[in-house]
Each structure stands twice: as C-alpha cells, then as structure tokens.
Write an enzyme that holds these catalytic residues in place. Structure first.
Site, PDB file in Angstrom:
ATOM      1  CD  GLU A 193      -3.230   0.822   1.946  1.00  0.00           C
ATOM      2  OE1 GLU A 193      -3.868   1.778   2.391  1.00  0.00           O
ATOM      3  OE2 GLU A 193      -3.583  -0.360   2.119  1.00  0.00           O
ATOM      4  CG  ASP A 204      -3.162  -1.012   5.319  1.00  0.00           C
ATOM      5  OD1 ASP A 204      -1.990  -1.422   5.330  1.00  0.00           O
ATOM      6  OD2 ASP A 204      -3.486   0.139   5.655  1.00  0.00           O
ATOM      7  CE1 TYR A 216      -3.538  -1.752   8.861  1.00  0.00           C
ATOM      8  CE2 TYR A 216      -5.577  -2.199  10.054  1.00  0.00           C
ATOM      9  CZ  TYR A 216      -4.911  -1.636   8.982  1.00  0.00           C
ATOM     10  OH  TYR A 216      -5.619  -0.952   8.032  1.00  0.00           O
TER      11      TYR A 216
END
Length: 711
Positions: free
Chosen positions: A8, A104, A305
């Site tokens: 990403e 992600d 995350y």
C-alpha cells in the site's frame, strides 16, 4: 517467472523487501530472484469527478442534479501518475506470473489494490497476503500462508459498493445544498449524523435544569451508614423528620456479609479506545494519535496494525506472548515483565476470542524491542499506553471483598459498603497501596449508639459536552445518544460499530471543524450556527445514523456473499433522487451569521469571515466566485522577546506581525530580522516556510466533493 507484490505504501514495500531479502533497488520497486515488490502511495486510482463524465458539470447547477452515471468510471490520480505507470508496467511484464496483494488487510486496503488491477486490466492470478503487523517474522509467516485472491472478491465488492454509494450520495447532496442556498455546505451519511449527535448533547445541556436532592447518613464508630432510600428526597424537611425520629435511639446490626469478587483489566486497545485514552491522559487529538500510531507501526515496527475495531486476540497468538514480553523488558516495567515471562499462558484466557476478531486483532506490542531514545515524546507515550494495557491483561485479576453491613434504627434501614483489597493483581502495575481492613469489626445482632446524623445536599448535574475523545466513542455507539424510532437499527449500529470506521472517524471530526460546523472551546465541542443550519436544511434521512446502519447491514452481507452489490448501488441511486428532490422543493433559507460589509473585489457581493486552522480569511459568499483573502494567520515567526508565534495581519508591504505580548513588527522589520539571523543568506524556500504563506479555505467542501470525498 516472478511474483509481483503490491504493497500500500513505500515503507511497507521496503519492509517486505527486507523480510524476503530483495536487494535490487529500482525506481518505484525492489527486485529479487523470486519476487518484485512495488507499492501504491495510498490510492493511485479513484472515482472520476462529475466533470470527467461531462465537462458541463464543472459548473455547479441545481438543475443538473442528480448526477447519476450509468457506469462508474475511475481515473488515475494525477499527482501519483508516475508511480501508477511503474506499477502498471510491472503488472503487464511478461516475466510476472502472478500478483500478490499486500495492501492493508481490510475493506479499504482491498479497494486500493483492486482499483489498480482493474484499471490496468490485469488477467493474471491473484494471491493475498493477510497480516496484522509488518515485522520481519510476521511477513515471513504470512508468505507461508498466502490465500487465493478469489477468497476476497466479496470484500472488494463491498468496498467498491461503499465507495460508489458515498460518491453518488455525497456529490449530489453537497452540490444540491450548496447551489440551492448559495453557501458552501457539505452533507454526508457520517458527518451529518455526527453534527446531530453533538447538537443533541448540546440541547440536553442547554435545557437542563439542576434539581437539589438530599441524603441522610449516621456515623457509628467513625463509619458512615447511609439511609436506604426508596425514592430521591427533594424536600429536606422529610429527612429532618426522620432525623428527629432516630435521634438518641439505639440501633442494631442486622447482617454482616462479605462477598469475594474479582475484576479484570480494561480490554486490550482497539483504535477508538486508544484515541480516547490518549486524549484523556495527554489531550492528544484523534488524528494526532492515529498518526503517531502509524509511525510506531510502520517506522519503528513496535505495535501491531492500528486501524482495528477489536479488543481481542486470536487463539493462535498465545505462543507469541513470551517474545512480545521480552521486547517490553526495555521499559520501566521490567520487574513485572520478568515475573510474567516465567509464567505460561493459555488460549482460554479472557483476552483470546476468535469470534470477536474480524480483519485485525487488538493493538499490542510486537516482538521488536524499543529503542526508547529513538522515539519522540508522543510515540513514547502512546507505546507505553499500549504496553501497560497489554501487561495488565496478562497479570492476575484484582481480587477484593465487598463487605456489606445492614443496620436498623427505629423503622429505618441503613447500609455500609466497604471494598477490601485481597490481591492487587493487575493494579500492582501502577498502584502499590497496601490492603485496607476495617478497624472496627461489626457483628450481627450488635447494638450501637449513633454518634452523628448528617443530611447531605446534592444537585443533579448536566451531562458533559463532548470532547474529541468522547465524541469518537459516541460515533461508535450513536444509538446511545440519538433517539431512534426503530430499536432494530440500534442493534444494527451496535453490531456494525456505529457510524464511520475506526480509520475514518478522526478525519470526519477534523473535517467538521475545518468546515466550521463544529467548534472546540476549552475542550468542549459545540455545534456552530452553520452546523445547526446544515441540520435544519438537510433531509432527515441524512441527519440520522439509521442510514449508515442500513448501509452497513447490507455491506456486511455483501462481504459474506449474501447480498448483490449492484442491487445495493441501485438502491443508493433511488435514495439520491429522493434526497435531491427534497432539497430542490424546500422553501427554507440559509442565513450567513458571519457576513461582513466588505465587498468581493471580483463580483461585488459581500464577503464572509471564516476561521481557518491558522487564522481568519474573507471568502466570497458566492460558491462559484471562490475569491478569498487573508485577514490574519498564525505564522512560524517567533517573537524575539517571549518566543511565541506571531500573527500576520494584511499582506505585502502593509503586512504587520503582532504578538500576544504586545510586540509588533512591520514586514520590512521582519525581513531584516530574518536576514540578520542567517547572515543575509535566506533562501526563498526558507522564507516561505518561515512565514507560512499557504492560504487555504479550510471549510471549503468543493475540493473534498470533487476529489476523494470521504463521508
């Protein structure tokens, strides 16, 4: 033949390259024998703007609405076009056999990758890397468990449906309201209900009338026993009558009962909870907390995350606990950590629950040991909050006894409750207080004399204004703050996690501040006059979180393959027709409360004074005109006396810098001071940076509506 990995952002691409030992660096990608890793820069592809369907839509006209494309188009974002071309050439390279999506792991991450692949026209097989941290070990483990891309097709369809629906509703509602009332107004299915949540709380406070009420207590051997009340006494005389009856009377202990209880630490952090905690302890705004977390996640690799809505871990993570603990040995909690390292952990612990983890587990430390000196103050504070919560959840529960004493005096019952700590458990991490014991031992049947009788006066309190932390929580649970006619939507909102997502709520709040719909004074968030008018002028469907509840219900079904995404889009088109027609037929008027007598130099209409992040500016009230000029703005120029930032008034040679301490400098004086400070060597870039020349209308909905509107 090689596999192309699509990350990403560049930092994650570099992490993957490092984990897979890819060493040949090129412009926009890194290559090895088996893999090539490239990256997006966030979104490289987005929804086309209305004028890209039809140039006539560049002018905002009410009669053109609603704008409903037969087929949605996507375009390459111009500022990232160079990277898109690199990614495209790699996808189409004959030596690339397959694509591995490594964006992600979630709805939005899937959209980032799939829009690129669709735009390129990819026909090659797709695999998916699904990981919750970007440490070397997590990446290597993830590549051993790559999933087939088809398994995430429904996730992509849900993401695409959300994106297209937000465009259709947001573009049309914003254009309709703006052109109807000749004012810069913005609507959205998340931002408008958020204004309503704040307005409801504000009304509650404004209409609140405090009421006095009274309680009675007796003192026995230094302990206060409270009168058991069947009602709230609003008349003090009622308690004075009871006081008269029990005065000088003998009482009796009816029951002494102890009950052992335990409590666990607060749950592991999800993003919203952490943002709330950071605001509570450090007054860090939600956006600031998220940005800090991103640094800890991407740059330092210290936390998992961040954009998660879960407070739990999956069972298979139990074996990773010890190495995460070893990383925390670098903090001041090493003595507690050493005790925990010697213990064994089970997946039966309360922190493990597979059913309550969807895309990502709770935010916890990784196995990477922190170099405290390399962290900024904010990074250190956030890391320690996460580490503390993690440790507390691994420690024993807090054990305590609730001792309840029931007594009778005449015909009245009294009660005393005492909490007696037995084992501090997780509380020992921050609390070193010793156990408390009663100095007087009450016994059943014991008679006593009252030493003192007191009547206490109390007053009901209004609810508190939202702050940036509590508003996030309210967005997560809007059903608790807005009256919903249908209770089933309250259930849906609770199940779906409220309005917005953990990743977008901070942006929504910031946007509402920037467009002057909300304001924060002394930490109290209030609705502005503009915000109130937006609610009055908006169709009721857009002021309630019910719309989001209905959307989210269907998007989750699309993710599970139980609802057709095209059917959902058609429903949103029908809804948009309804909303636009309501706005068109409305007879209400918009009143500018910040209208000045300054005429616009371009069109002659009166200008509006608006607040920006850095000061104030005048903006033409006609949205089509777009003329603007600064009145004042905060600069980076420091006062030579008190060192505070100075405010710039005016422009050009007439510009004046003023400080709150009273010091004033003209533009020429400031220029001279800058030259003297650097021996006459001041670059144009440094000068720009120093006085912060950037001019921006922070409450302008046009750029959001025309570019990448996030509702």
């Amino acid at each position: 033949m090689k596999s192309l990995i699509l990350a990403e952002k560049p930092s994650v691409g570099r992490d993957i390259a490092n984990a897979l030992n890819l060493q040949q660096k090129s412009n926009g990608y890194i290559e090895g024998k088996q893999y090539i890793v490239t990256w997006a820069l966030g979104h490289l592809v987005t929804n086309a703007t209305p004028e890209q369907y039809n140039p006539s839509y560049k002018e905002w006209n009410l009669e053109d609405l609603p704008i409903i494309p037969k087929k949605m188009k996507t375009v390459v974002i111009s500022k990232t076009n160079r990277q898109f071309k690199i990614v495209k050439s790699l996808i189409l390279d004959k030596n690339v056999k397959e694509i591995i999506i490594a964006t992600d792991a979630g709805r939005e991450g899937e959209l980032v990758a799939r829009l690129i692949l669709d735009k390129v026209g990819n026909k090659k097989p797709i695999k998916r890397l699904w990981i919750s941290s970007v440490t070397k070990k997590a990446i290597q483990e993830g590549f051993k468990q790559l999933k087939n891309g088809n398994a995430y097709q429904n996730l992509y369809e849900a993401a695409l449906a959300r994106s297209e629906a937000d465009w259709i509703v947001g573009i049309n509602a914003t254009r309709a309201l703006t052109t109807k009332y000749d004012a810069q107004l913005s609507l959205g299915r998340v931002q408008t209900p958020t204004i309503q949540i704040v307005k409801s709380r504000q009304d509650e406070i404004n209409y609140f009338k405090p009421e006095k009420y009274y309680t009675l207590s007796i003192n026995v051997d230094g302990y206060d026993l409270n009168l058991k009340q069947q009602k709230r006494y609003k008349d003090k005389k009622e308690l004075e009558l009871i006081e008269h009856k029990i005065k000088h009377q003998e009482g009796k202990i009816l029951e002494v009962k102890g009950k052992n209880k335990k409590s666990y630490a607060q749950p592991l952090f999800n993003l919203t909870d952490l943002q709330q905690e950071a605001y509570k302890h450090y007054k860090m705004g939600p956006k600031e907390t998220l940005n800090t977390l991103q640094h800890l996640y991407e740059r330092h690799k210290l936390v998992t995350y961040p954009r998660t809505d879960s407070n739990y871990l999956t069972d298979d993570m139990v074996d990773t606990i010890q190495e995460r603990l070893r990383a925390i040995l670098a903090t001041d909690y090493k003595s507690h950590v050493r005790d925990l390292i010697s213990e064994s952990f089970s997946s039966k612990m309360h922190i493990f629950n597979n059913q309550k983890v969807s895309d990502h587990h709770a935010i916890i430390p990784t196995e990477v040991r922190p170099s405290i000196e390399q962290l900024s103050q904010r990074e250190f504070k956030i890391y320690m909050l996460i580490a503390e919560r993690f440790l507390e959840n691994l420690m024993n529960p807090y054990l305590y006894e609730v001792l309840t004493i029931h007594a009778q005096l005449k015909d009245y019952n009294f009660v005393l409750k005492e909490i007696i700590p037995k084992q501090l458990g997780y509380k020992a991490l921050k609390d070193q207080t010793s156990s408390h014991t009663l100095t007087h031992s009450f016994k059943e049947g014991q008679l006593f004399k009252v030493h003192r009788i007191e009547i206490h006066e109390h007053e009901t309190k209004a609810p508190e204004y939202f702050n940036e932390g509590s508003l996030l929580k309210a967005m997560e649970n809007p059903q608790n703050h807005i009256d919903l006619n249908d209770k089933k939507y309250a259930k849906t909102l609770k199940h779906s996690g409220g309005i917005g997502t953990v990743a977008t709520r901070a942006d929504i709040i910031e946007k509402l501040f920037n467009m002057n719909a909300l304001e924060s004074r002394d930490g109290k968030i209030k609705v502005t006059s503009k915000g109130k008018q937006i609610l009055e002028l908006s169709p009721s469907e857009l002021t309630s979180p019910i719309l989001t509840a209905q959307w989210e219900e269907k998007l989750m079904l699309i993710e599970k393959g139980k609802y057709n995404s095209q059917k959902f889009i058609q429903e949103m088109k029908n809804f948009t027709f309804k909303v636009v027609n309501k706005i068109k037929s409305s007879e209400q008027k918009y009143k500018h409360d910040n209208l000045t007598t300054t005429e616009c130099p371009t069109c002659g209409k009166f200008m509006i004074k608006v607040k920006t992040k850095n000061g104030q500016m005048l903006v033409c009230q006609d949205p089509k005109c777009k003329t603007k000029k600064n009145i004042q703005r905060k600069t980076n120029a420091r006062c030579p006396y008190c060192k505070k930032k100075m405010t710039l008034f005016g422009k050009g040679k007439e510009a004046v810098y003023r400080c709150v301490c009273g010091h004033t400098e003209t533009q020429s004086q400031m220029d001279k001071r800058m030259r003297d400070k650097t021996n006459g060597k001041v670059s144009r870039k440094e000068m720009k940076k120093y006085i912060n020349k950037k001019e921006e209308i922070d409450n302008n909905p046009f750029k959001d509506a025309l570019k990448n509107l996030k509702l």
